[in-house]
Design an enzyme around this catalytic site. Structure first.
Site, PDB file in Angstrom:
ATOM      1  N   HIS A 127       0.760  -1.180   0.037  1.00 29.13           N
ATOM      2  CA  HIS A 127      -0.325  -0.358  -0.467  1.00 29.13           C
ATOM      3  C   HIS A 127       1.210   1.368  -0.185  1.00 29.13           C
ATOM      4  O   HIS A 127       0.436   2.364  -0.628  1.00 29.13           O
ATOM      5  CB  HIS A 127      -1.236   0.546   1.269  1.00 29.13           C
ATOM      6  N   ASP A 164      -2.825 -10.721  -2.148  1.00 27.94           N
ATOM      7  CA  ASP A 164      -3.266 -10.429  -0.837  1.00 27.94           C
ATOM      8  C   ASP A 164      -4.897 -10.058  -0.692  1.00 27.94           C
ATOM      9  O   ASP A 164      -4.721  -9.645  -2.450  1.00 27.94           O
ATOM     10  CB  ASP A 164      -2.153  -8.880  -0.574  1.00 27.94           C
ATOM     11  N   HIS A 166      -6.552  -7.426  -0.564  1.00 28.40           N
ATOM     12  CA  HIS A 166      -6.208  -6.136  -0.694  1.00 28.40           C
ATOM     13  C   HIS A 166      -5.626  -5.644  -2.019  1.00 28.40           C
ATOM     14  O   HIS A 166      -4.751  -5.665  -2.209  1.00 28.40           O
ATOM     15  CB  HIS A 166      -5.814  -5.119   0.442  1.00 28.40           C
ATOM     16  N   ASP A 251      -4.673 -12.627   2.984  1.00 30.87           N
ATOM     17  CA  ASP A 251      -5.693 -11.964   4.287  1.00 30.87           C
ATOM     18  C   ASP A 251      -7.454 -12.431   3.741  1.00 30.87           C
ATOM     19  O   ASP A 251      -7.359 -12.063   3.601  1.00 30.87           O
ATOM     20  CB  ASP A 251      -5.389 -10.475   4.435  1.00 30.87           C
TER      21      ASP A 251
END
Ligand SMILES: [Zn+2]
Length: 315
Positions: A127, A164, A166, A251
């Protein structure tokens, strides 16, 4: 067979975002416990990383931001909203070594010494953007590794896959107009950080070099693997990557507290098998993966182990 490097340093467990944070040092204990049998397994070699140099970080991040991280960590204890956590004095050397771990793996895999490498690091990176931390990430470790390969090791074409849960917004940003790096992401959508729609495909020389495969809440192993088989592989084959980098977040697991996807521990083994087969067929077996998210402390270690077992199986 060439060994797979597992890169870890105790400093990664000293970086601490603060009480109650899901991105916690215990995540690494879960992984190290799960990988205990790999200590005696000659398919793997365990290595401690050097710190990345500031010039390595500065290929992706604004020098003023790097200075700010250094100074703020030295003072310690500051909460940084974009990071969603606290910076402590150990955070800066941990962040430098996390990037250093990915660079080391890229170096050894590029030279042919290792078949693959997995950086077991905190803080995660995908990120982090040019001038800011974001979502538990300080420096964008995988982007720093990719830039190192492009600018120091004369690699012409790289594939980054981010699974991931996200979207890897920082990595997408870093190469959005750079046709040398193909970026593919599966992620829950809509979800944090809000980016990652199918419409985001790159600009300029990077047009067509970004491919997002958003997954609806509730998607499971079958949907994730289908995204790889039907979208990633036919697209990535044409881009002829010399080396394959992987942002490995765990995740999307059904037990993870930060997502609503339903990937199983065995699903990560299948993801590893599929990505390894791609690396073998198209990238001379060269792959480097780095840890991103994964917040259920039981599921995380088991998922990392299953993924790595998939990545070392003979095709
Ligand atoms: Zn994540």
């Amino acid at each position: 067979m060439k060994p797979v490097g597992l890169i870890y340093d105790p400093i990664f467990a000293e970086h601490d975002l603060g009480p109650g944070q899901p991105e916690c040092p215990e995540r690494l204990i879960s992984i190290l416990n799960a990988l205990a049998s790999f200590r005696e397994d000659d398919r793997f070699i365990w290595v401690e990383p050097p710190e990345a140099q500031v010039k390595d970080i500065a290929r992706v991040h604004d020098p003023a931001y790097i200075d700010w991280v250094c100074d703020t960590c030295a003072k310690g204890g500051s909460y940084y909203p974009a990071l969603e956590g606290t910076l402590v004095p150990e955070s800066y050397p941990a962040a430098l070594k996390a990037a250093g771990a990915v660079i080391l793996a890229c170096d050894r895999v590029r030279s042919g010494e290792w078949g693959g490498g997995f950086a077991i690091v905190r803080p995660p990176g995908h990120h982090a953007v040019h001038n800011s931390a974001m979502g538990f990430c300080i420096f964008n470790n995988i982007a720093i590794g990719a830039k190192y390969l492009l600018e120091v090791k004369d690699v012409k074409s790289i594939l980054i896959v981010d699974f991931d849960v996200h979207h890897g917004n920082g990595t997408q940003d870093a190469f959005y107009s750079d046709g040398r790096v193909a970026f593919f992401s599966t992620h829950q959508f809509p979800h944090y950080p809000g980016t990652g729609s199918k419409k985001e495909t790159g600009v300029g020389e990077g047009s067509g070099a970004t491919l997002n495969a958003p997954l609806q809440s509730g998607s499971d192993d079958g949907e994730m693997l289908l995204a790889f088989a039907d979208q990633l592989i036919p697209w990535a084959e044409k881009r002829k990557p010399e080396i394959f980098l992987i942002s490995a977040g765990f995740d999307a697991h059904s037990d993870d507290p930060l997502s609503a996807l339903q990937v199983s521990t065995e699903g990560y083994r299948h993801i590893g098998q599929l990505l390894k087969a791609f690396a073998d067929k198209h990238c001379q077996g060269r792959w480097v993966a780095t840890l991103e998210g994964g917040y259920n402390l039981t599921a995380l270690g088991a998922s990392v182990k299953a993924f790595l077992e998939g990545m070392v199986e003979d095709g």
